[in-house]
Design a protein around this motif. Structure first.
Motif, PDB file in Angstrom:
ATOM      1  N   PHE A  18       0.806  -1.227   0.000  1.00 21.40           N
ATOM      2  CA  PHE A  18       0.000   0.000   0.000  1.00 21.40           C
ATOM      3  C   PHE A  18       0.839   1.277   0.000  1.00 21.40           C
ATOM      4  CE2 PHE A  18      -2.491   3.448   1.718  1.00 21.40           C
ATOM      5  CZ  PHE A  18      -3.620   3.388   0.926  1.00 21.40           C
ATOM      6  N   PRO A  19       1.829   1.430   0.875  1.00 20.25           N
ATOM      7  CA  PRO A  19       2.563   2.706   0.873  1.00 20.25           C
ATOM      8  C   PRO A  19       3.238   2.998  -0.476  1.00 20.25           C
ATOM      9  CG  PRO A  19       2.964   1.520   2.906  1.00 20.25           C
ATOM     10  CD  PRO A  19       2.252   0.565   1.987  1.00 20.25           C
ATOM     11  N   ALA A  20       3.865   1.998  -1.070  1.00 21.21           N
ATOM     12  CA  ALA A  20       4.522   2.224  -2.373  1.00 21.21           C
ATOM     13  C   ALA A  20       3.506   2.528  -3.456  1.00 21.21           C
ATOM     14  CB  ALA A  20       5.359   0.989  -2.749  1.00 21.21           C
ATOM     15  N   THR A  21       2.349   1.858  -3.381  1.00 18.00           N
ATOM     16  CA  THR A  21       1.310   2.077  -4.390  1.00 18.00           C
ATOM     17  C   THR A  21       0.715   3.472  -4.253  1.00 18.00           C
ATOM     18  OG1 THR A  21       0.848  -0.282  -4.361  1.00 18.00           O
ATOM     19  CG2 THR A  21      -0.863   1.141  -5.293  1.00 18.00           C
ATOM     20  N   ARG A  22       0.431   3.872  -3.018  1.00 14.73           N
ATOM     21  CA  ARG A  22      -0.100   5.228  -2.760  1.00 14.73           C
ATOM     22  C   ARG A  22       0.891   6.299  -3.254  1.00 14.73           C
ATOM     23  NH1 ARG A  22       0.591   5.941   3.079  1.00 14.73           N
ATOM     24  NH2 ARG A  22       2.698   6.237   2.321  1.00 14.73           N
ATOM     25  N   ASP A  23       2.160   6.134  -2.918  1.00  9.41           N
ATOM     26  CA  ASP A  23       3.135   7.152  -3.302  1.00  9.41           C
ATOM     27  C   ASP A  23       3.325   7.175  -4.821  1.00  9.41           C
ATOM     28  OD1 ASP A  23       3.336   7.587  -0.600  1.00  9.41           O
ATOM     29  OD2 ASP A  23       5.309   6.641  -0.389  1.00  9.41           O
ATOM     30  N   PHE A  24       3.261   5.994  -5.442  1.00 12.11           N
ATOM     31  CA  PHE A  24       3.394   5.942  -6.895  1.00 12.11           C
ATOM     32  C   PHE A  24       2.268   6.709  -7.576  1.00 12.11           C
ATOM     33  CE2 PHE A  24       2.033   4.115 -10.902  1.00 12.11           C
ATOM     34  CZ  PHE A  24       3.156   4.359 -11.664  1.00 12.11           C
ATOM     35  N   TRP A  25       1.021   6.417  -7.198  1.00 10.99           N
ATOM     36  CA  TRP A  25      -0.108   7.040  -7.909  1.00 10.99           C
ATOM     37  C   TRP A  25      -0.208   8.535  -7.619  1.00 10.99           C
ATOM     38  CZ3 TRP A  25      -2.304   5.362 -12.081  1.00 10.99           C
ATOM     39  CH2 TRP A  25      -2.233   3.992 -12.371  1.00 10.99           C
ATOM     40  N   ALA A  26       0.148   8.932  -6.409  1.00 14.04           N
ATOM     41  CA  ALA A  26       0.159  10.374  -6.125  1.00 14.04           C
ATOM     42  C   ALA A  26       1.155  11.079  -7.049  1.00 14.04           C
ATOM     43  CB  ALA A  26       0.510  10.617  -4.658  1.00 14.04           C
ATOM     44  N   ALA A  27       2.342  10.508  -7.176  1.00 15.41           N
ATOM     45  CA  ALA A  27       3.351  11.135  -8.051  1.00 15.41           C
ATOM     46  C   ALA A  27       2.951  11.001  -9.513  1.00 15.41           C
ATOM     47  CB  ALA A  27       4.714  10.496  -7.798  1.00 15.41           C
ATOM     48  N   ALA A  28       2.437   9.843  -9.900  1.00 11.30           N
ATOM     49  CA  ALA A  28       2.069   9.627 -11.305  1.00 11.30           C
ATOM     50  C   ALA A  28       1.011  10.623 -11.742  1.00 11.30           C
ATOM     51  CB  ALA A  28       1.569   8.190 -11.499  1.00 11.30           C
ATOM     52  N   LEU A  29       0.038  10.905 -10.876  1.00 11.61           N
ATOM     53  CA  LEU A  29      -1.086  11.791 -11.242  1.00 11.61           C
ATOM     54  C   LEU A  29      -0.910  13.192 -10.675  1.00 11.61           C
ATOM     55  CD1 LEU A  29      -4.056   9.276 -10.928  1.00 11.61           C
ATOM     56  CD2 LEU A  29      -2.844  10.013 -12.997  1.00 11.61           C
ATOM     57  N   LEU A  30       0.304  13.520 -10.224  1.00  8.62           N
ATOM     58  CA  LEU A  30       0.659  14.892  -9.831  1.00  8.62           C
ATOM     59  C   LEU A  30      -0.266  15.397  -8.720  1.00  8.62           C
ATOM     60  CD1 LEU A  30       1.005  16.236 -13.489  1.00  8.62           C
ATOM     61  CD2 LEU A  30       2.788  15.183 -12.094  1.00  8.62           C
ATOM     62  N   ALA A  31      -0.546  14.527  -7.766  1.00  2.60           N
ATOM     63  CA  ALA A  31      -1.535  14.819  -6.725  1.00  2.60           C
ATOM     64  C   ALA A  31      -0.914  14.685  -5.342  1.00  2.60           C
ATOM     65  CB  ALA A  31      -2.708  13.844  -6.854  1.00  2.60           C
ATOM     66  N   ASP A  32      -1.636  15.187  -4.337  1.00  5.03           N
ATOM     67  CA  ASP A  32      -1.262  14.939  -2.956  1.00  5.03           C
ATOM     68  C   ASP A  32      -2.157  13.844  -2.392  1.00  5.03           C
ATOM     69  OD1 ASP A  32       0.779  16.877  -2.606  1.00  5.03           O
ATOM     70  OD2 ASP A  32      -0.755  18.435  -2.569  1.00  5.03           O
ATOM     71  N   LEU A  45      -6.739  11.097  -3.488  1.00  2.00           N
ATOM     72  CA  LEU A  45      -5.724  11.874  -4.215  1.00  2.00           C
ATOM     73  C   LEU A  45      -6.336  13.249  -4.496  1.00  2.00           C
ATOM     74  CD1 LEU A  45      -4.160   9.317  -6.715  1.00  2.00           C
ATOM     75  CD2 LEU A  45      -3.412   9.948  -4.411  1.00  2.00           C
ATOM     76  N   LEU A  46      -5.698  14.288  -3.988  1.00  2.00           N
ATOM     77  CA  LEU A  46      -6.233  15.648  -4.129  1.00  2.00           C
ATOM     78  C   LEU A  46      -5.722  16.272  -5.417  1.00  2.00           C
ATOM     79  CD1 LEU A  46      -5.802  16.908  -0.451  1.00  2.00           C
ATOM     80  CD2 LEU A  46      -7.732  15.689  -1.493  1.00  2.00           C
ATOM     81  N   GLU A  47      -6.639  16.813  -6.208  1.00  2.00           N
ATOM     82  CA  GLU A  47      -6.304  17.501  -7.459  1.00  2.00           C
ATOM     83  C   GLU A  47      -5.468  16.638  -8.404  1.00  2.00           C
ATOM     84  OE1 GLU A  47      -7.420  20.545  -8.256  1.00  2.00           O
ATOM     85  OE2 GLU A  47      -8.488  20.807  -6.350  1.00  2.00           O
ATOM     86  N   PRO A  48      -5.907  15.418  -8.674  1.00  2.00           N
ATOM     87  CA  PRO A  48      -5.137  14.575  -9.606  1.00  2.00           C
ATOM     88  C   PRO A  48      -5.285  15.068 -11.046  1.00  2.00           C
ATOM     89  CG  PRO A  48      -7.215  13.531  -9.130  1.00  2.00           C
ATOM     90  CD  PRO A  48      -7.156  14.759  -8.243  1.00  2.00           C
ATOM     91  N   ALA A  49      -4.375  14.661 -11.893  1.00  2.00           N
ATOM     92  CA  ALA A  49      -4.476  14.940 -13.329  1.00  2.00           C
ATOM     93  C   ALA A  49      -5.511  13.990 -13.917  1.00  2.00           C
ATOM     94  CB  ALA A  49      -3.115  14.772 -14.005  1.00  2.00           C
ATOM     95  N   ALA A  50      -6.766  14.255 -13.609  1.00  5.57           N
ATOM     96  CA  ALA A  50      -7.861  13.362 -13.982  1.00  5.57           C
ATOM     97  C   ALA A  50      -9.146  14.161 -13.937  1.00  5.57           C
ATOM     98  CB  ALA A  50      -7.950  12.183 -13.012  1.00  5.57           C
ATOM     99  N   ARG A  51     -10.158  13.696 -14.628  1.00  5.72           N
ATOM    100  CA  ARG A  51     -11.454  14.380 -14.604  1.00  5.72           C
ATOM    101  C   ARG A  51     -12.397  13.789 -13.571  1.00  5.72           C
ATOM    102  NH1 ARG A  51     -14.695  15.337 -19.263  1.00  5.72           N
ATOM    103  NH2 ARG A  51     -14.824  17.526 -18.728  1.00  5.72           N
ATOM    104  N   SER A  52     -12.092  12.585 -13.073  1.00  7.20           N
ATOM    105  CA  SER A  52     -12.894  11.977 -12.026  1.00  7.20           C
ATOM    106  C   SER A  52     -12.035  11.854 -10.772  1.00  7.20           C
ATOM    107  CB  SER A  52     -13.364  10.582 -12.461  1.00  7.20           C
ATOM    108  OG  SER A  52     -14.191  10.673 -13.594  1.00  7.20           O
ATOM    109  N   TRP A  53     -12.668  11.540  -9.662  1.00  2.69           N
ATOM    110  CA  TRP A  53     -11.895  11.294  -8.450  1.00  2.69           C
ATOM    111  C   TRP A  53     -11.102   9.999  -8.605  1.00  2.69           C
ATOM    112  CZ3 TRP A  53     -15.993  12.296  -4.035  1.00  2.69           C
ATOM    113  CH2 TRP A  53     -16.135  13.682  -3.857  1.00  2.69           C
ATOM    114  N   VAL A  54      -9.939   9.965  -7.935  1.00  9.32           N
ATOM    115  CA  VAL A  54      -9.121   8.761  -7.843  1.00  9.32           C
ATOM    116  C   VAL A  54      -8.756   8.590  -6.375  1.00  9.32           C
ATOM    117  CG1 VAL A  54      -7.025   7.583  -8.588  1.00  9.32           C
ATOM    118  CG2 VAL A  54      -8.165   9.194 -10.146  1.00  9.32           C
TER     119      VAL A  54
END
Lengths: 125, 125
Positions: A18-32, A45-54
């Motif tokens: 989980f920690p590696a996966t969370r950190d990966f997707w936050a960085a991948a989608l430019l989110a916090d 994930l706050l303000e991801p590079a996406a149109r829906s929530w992730v």
């Protein structure tokens, strides 16, 4: 009559990754990544590079998976409709219902919460 | 510098459950299913009750799964960035690259195509 909108993709990862996966997707989608205080198994994930929530969910058993959340202003009516279409009800959460599609994939039916529901949801005719 | 956007959820279903799965998701999301002529393994859902694209893919082996597509104006640069963040490159498609996240989940890096890419994509800083 009720309305629905596909709201969110949730990345379900077991504790060991989980920690590696969370950190990966936050960085991948430019989110916090923001753990949800009331429900600490969930991380938004706050303000991801996406149109829906992730979001992410730490799961206790089984392999990682994605699941989808459909939001609606009438969970009971929407679950009944989806079961009529061929879904199988799997479990009930605090405010949501877990279902499987005809190929076995998990998705949830959840109460409407997103800021764009009023504008973008579609009426089930 | 390049830009990215989470574009699509793809529902991957094996042949035996593909028709039921396609028909279920089209009805669930109030959409029309449209097989892509140039790539008949793909079926798009037209005008789904969703803010991102949703599609289906008929897969040859293995259980059903979801996968995500990240679109970008520079696939090579984005793949390099994602691998640097901890993803593993799995395969190369015609125009896309298949990767795995740290928990093993599949996702693709694909060329930008969606009508909202120009407006909504985020620049990788």
């Amino acid at each position: 009559m009720h309305r629905i909108l596909l709201r969110e993709v949730v990345i379900d990862a077991p504790r060991d990754t989980f920690p590696a996966t969370r950190d990966f997707w936050a960085a991948a989608l430019l989110a916090d990544a923001h753990q949800v205080p009331a429900h600490p198994e969930f991380t938004a994930l706050l303000e991801p590079a996406a149109r829906s929530w992730v979001g992410l969910q730490e799961i206790c058993g089984g392999p990682a998976r994605y699941h989808l959340d459909i939001e609606t202003d009438d969970v009971a009516a929407e679950v009944a409709r989806l079961v009529g279409l061929g879904a199988e009800q799997v479990a009930e959460g605090r405010t949501w219902v877990v279902l499987r599609d005809p190929s076995g994939l998990l998705f949830d039916d959840v109460p409407a919460e997103s800021p764009w529901f009023a504008e973008r949801a579609r009426e089930v005719g």
